[in-house]
Design an enzyme around this catalytic site. Sequence first.
Site, PDB file in Angstrom:
ATOM      1  N   ASN A 164      23.252 -24.360  43.163  1.00 28.75           N
ATOM      2  CA  ASN A 164      22.162 -23.456  43.556  1.00 28.75           C
ATOM      3  C   ASN A 164      21.532 -22.772  42.346  1.00 28.75           C
ATOM      4  O   ASN A 164      20.303 -22.653  42.237  1.00 28.75           O
ATOM      5  CB  ASN A 164      22.691 -22.398  44.525  1.00 28.75           C
ATOM      6  CG  ASN A 164      22.773 -22.910  45.953  1.00 28.75           C
ATOM      7  OD1 ASN A 164      22.062 -23.828  46.326  1.00 28.75           O
ATOM      8  ND2 ASN A 164      23.644 -22.308  46.748  1.00 28.75           N
ATOM      9  N   GLU A 202      28.884 -23.140  52.182  1.00 29.68           N
ATOM     10  CA  GLU A 202      29.133 -24.527  51.776  1.00 29.68           C
ATOM     11  C   GLU A 202      30.451 -25.058  52.340  1.00 29.68           C
ATOM     12  O   GLU A 202      30.995 -26.045  51.847  1.00 29.68           O
ATOM     13  CB  GLU A 202      29.149 -24.619  50.242  1.00 29.68           C
ATOM     14  CG  GLU A 202      30.330 -23.953  49.560  1.00 29.68           C
ATOM     15  CD  GLU A 202      30.107 -22.476  49.265  1.00 29.68           C
ATOM     16  OE1 GLU A 202      30.830 -21.945  48.413  1.00 29.68           O
ATOM     17  OE2 GLU A 202      29.215 -21.856  49.881  1.00 29.68           O
TER      18      GLU A 202
END
Length: 366
Positions: free
Chosen positions: A245, A280
């Site tokens: 990210n 996640e």
Amino acid sequence: MNTEVWHRKILNLYWTLIAITLVGQMVYAIGGLKLAPDTTAPEQIGYFILPCCLFMLLIMIVAEVWLRAEFRFQKQIVIGSGLLVSYLLYFIVEPYIDGAQMALMIPVMASLVYFDLRMLFALGGLNLFMYAGIYFGLERRLLEKPLLEFLMMECIYIVFVVMARGVIVRAYETSHYLEQVTKSEQGLLVERALSDKLLKIDALTGLYNHKTFHEYLDSLLEQSEKNGLQLQLALFDIDNFKQVNDTYGHWIGDIVLKEVAAKIGGTISLNDFAARYGGEEFAVIFTDKSLEDALVLAEALRSGISEMEHPYAGGKPITVSIGLCPYRAGDGKELLFRRTDEALYQAKRSGKNRVITAGEHRLVPV
């Protein structure tokens, strides 16, 4: 009720009317009764009664054979035979019973059964013209029926056709309304199903969401306690996902999540259950499998995910760490999750990209 059944019911009605007429004729012949004392019928009319009865029976026999042989145009045969029978009944009854003209309405009434407007208008118009011919050719000359009675019967026929049309139109409107209501209900059911799905599915990954996962797990744990269902829980965590990210952006991270979720959903069996547990992290419930079989599947998932290509993420492999734990009767959900989390933590501490089974410190080879 299908059309063939209605054909049979209408023919049975014809047979009933014929039987009543024949019985009435027998009573009249044997007892010398006269149902309409003021009606005087010429003697020559009596000669037509027997041929009319025989012809009527012949028509009905032909109609019966036609229906049983399942030839085409069955509705036309039923209506046509009804039209002929109604006029024959009229010829038989009219000299002796006032108001026998109503027998001519029998085939028109049949159009109500079929809800056929074209048939209604065709038979209604035919009746008007045919009765006019009968009145001026028979009733007025031989039976001396007044013109007012003729006009009254014609008006009755017209009123009946108009009312029958209203019934058929109303039936069509009702049918259309019911069809629209049914479609509306089906639409509501589809919308409700979609709403239920949206409430159960994670919008990003297409897997089940956290809430649905726990509902399903509770049900499976109950089955495991009652029926001995084999159950294993696996928790997946994408390795170094924060770095993905931070380096490539959250929209790239979302793509990674989607692809990992698709890999999980496409690898597990139909009896298994996959969900996005949060962030996640993913969860899979393996059911009706031994621990060894669940371990093989978990390893296949780990390996398959590590082999996926991600050119938009610098071409670097994306890996997952997996903790796997079998459920033992009496453990309960809390203990199951604690042991699975410990196995996942061990997989992370041991170098990531690996599967660890709860209670074991051996590593599954990468």
